[in-house]
Design a protein around this motif. Sequence first.
Motif, short mmCIF file in Angstrom:
data_model
loop_
_atom_site.label_atom_id
_atom_site.label_comp_id
_atom_site.label_asym_id
_atom_site.label_seq_id
_atom_site.Cartn_x
_atom_site.Cartn_y
_atom_site.Cartn_z
N GLU A 1 -2.89 13.42 9.78
CA GLU A 1 -1.79 13.33 8.81
C GLU A 1 -1.80 12.04 8.00
N ASP A 2 -2.68 11.11 8.32
CA ASP A 2 -2.86 9.91 7.51
C ASP A 2 -3.77 10.17 6.31
N THR A 3 -4.37 11.33 6.26
CA THR A 3 -5.26 11.68 5.15
C THR A 3 -4.50 11.66 3.84
N ALA A 4 -5.00 10.90 2.88
CA ALA A 4 -4.33 10.74 1.59
C ALA A 4 -5.17 9.83 0.70
N VAL A 5 -4.78 9.75 -0.56
CA VAL A 5 -5.29 8.71 -1.43
C VAL A 5 -4.37 7.50 -1.27
N TYR A 6 -4.96 6.36 -0.97
CA TYR A 6 -4.20 5.13 -0.75
C TYR A 6 -4.29 4.25 -2.00
N TYR A 7 -3.12 3.79 -2.45
CA TYR A 7 -3.03 2.98 -3.66
C TYR A 7 -2.50 1.59 -3.33
N CYS A 8 -3.12 0.60 -3.90
CA CYS A 8 -2.64 -0.77 -3.80
C CYS A 8 -1.63 -1.02 -4.92
N ASN A 9 -0.61 -1.79 -4.62
CA ASN A 9 0.41 -2.14 -5.61
C ASN A 9 0.73 -3.62 -5.51
N ALA A 10 0.97 -4.25 -6.64
CA ALA A 10 1.35 -5.66 -6.61
C ALA A 10 2.25 -5.98 -7.80
N TYR A 11 3.22 -6.83 -7.56
CA TYR A 11 4.08 -7.32 -8.65
C TYR A 11 3.55 -8.69 -9.03
N ILE A 12 3.00 -8.76 -10.25
CA ILE A 12 2.22 -9.91 -10.65
C ILE A 12 2.82 -10.61 -11.86
N THR A 13 2.88 -11.92 -11.77
CA THR A 13 3.21 -12.75 -12.93
C THR A 13 1.90 -13.24 -13.52
N TYR A 14 1.69 -12.96 -14.80
CA TYR A 14 0.41 -13.28 -15.42
C TYR A 14 0.64 -14.00 -16.74
N TYR A 15 -0.45 -14.60 -17.23
CA TYR A 15 -0.37 -15.32 -18.50
C TYR A 15 -1.06 -14.51 -19.60
N SER A 16 -0.32 -14.34 -20.71
CA SER A 16 -0.89 -13.69 -21.90
C SER A 16 -0.18 -14.25 -23.11
N GLY A 17 -0.43 -15.51 -23.38
CA GLY A 17 0.27 -16.19 -24.46
C GLY A 17 1.65 -16.65 -24.03
N GLY A 18 2.02 -16.30 -22.86
CA GLY A 18 3.29 -16.64 -22.24
C GLY A 18 3.26 -16.07 -20.84
N SER A 19 4.34 -16.24 -20.10
CA SER A 19 4.41 -15.74 -18.72
C SER A 19 5.13 -14.40 -18.69
N TYR A 20 4.48 -13.40 -18.09
CA TYR A 20 5.06 -12.07 -17.99
C TYR A 20 4.90 -11.56 -16.57
N TRP B 1 0.85 -1.19 0.00
CA TRP B 1 0.00 0.00 0.00
C TRP B 1 0.89 1.24 0.00
N TYR B 2 0.55 2.18 -0.84
CA TYR B 2 1.21 3.47 -0.91
C TYR B 2 0.14 4.54 -0.66
N ARG B 3 0.61 5.75 -0.35
CA ARG B 3 -0.33 6.85 -0.20
C ARG B 3 0.27 8.13 -0.75
N GLN B 4 -0.63 9.02 -1.14
CA GLN B 4 -0.19 10.32 -1.67
C GLN B 4 -1.18 11.38 -1.23
N SER B 5 -0.65 12.42 -0.61
CA SER B 5 -1.47 13.56 -0.23
C SER B 5 -1.08 14.75 -1.11
N PRO B 6 -1.94 15.76 -1.21
CA PRO B 6 -1.68 16.89 -2.11
C PRO B 6 -0.33 17.54 -1.85
N GLY B 7 0.42 17.73 -2.92
CA GLY B 7 1.71 18.40 -2.83
C GLY B 7 2.85 17.53 -2.35
N LYS B 8 2.56 16.25 -2.11
CA LYS B 8 3.59 15.34 -1.63
C LYS B 8 3.79 14.19 -2.60
N GLN B 9 4.96 13.58 -2.51
CA GLN B 9 5.24 12.41 -3.34
C GLN B 9 4.53 11.18 -2.78
N ARG B 10 4.26 10.25 -3.67
CA ARG B 10 3.68 8.98 -3.23
C ARG B 10 4.72 8.26 -2.35
#
Length: 122
Positions: free
Chosen positions: A88-107, A36-45
């Motif tokens: 100060e926890d106020t922000a937009v919270y973003y989910c992130n995942a590193y995913i291996t998926y199939y699309s004609g092969g493994s990526y 989970w990441y977060r970003q508030s106005p004027g700040k970096q994620r």
Amino acid sequence: QVQLVESGGGLVQAGGSLRLSCAASGNILRINVMGWYRQSPGKQRELVASITRDGSTNYADSVKGRFTISRDNPKNTVYLQMNSLKPEDTAVYYCNAYITYYSGGSYSRDYWGQGTQVTVSS
């Protein structure tokens, strides 16, 4: 097509709790690190918390002892339990995942959710 869908944001008073959820769907072969990441106005994620497939966790110093990240591997879902919330926890919270998926092969690549707003009133 892989996507991450978040839920659980909202408005809460200081000292309250919220639980965020993020479910991954699509032709998923394996999900490695989720976070989970977060970003508030004027700040970096910024990283809030991350969890490996085997359950090892990492937290930002600002949330240690208040937030807990967990995941359900069979459901391809990651959670963020947020307690003792502060304005100060106020922000937009973003989910992130590193995913291996199939699309004609493994990526593999990073995926992001659309973001969910968390607002903590004083």
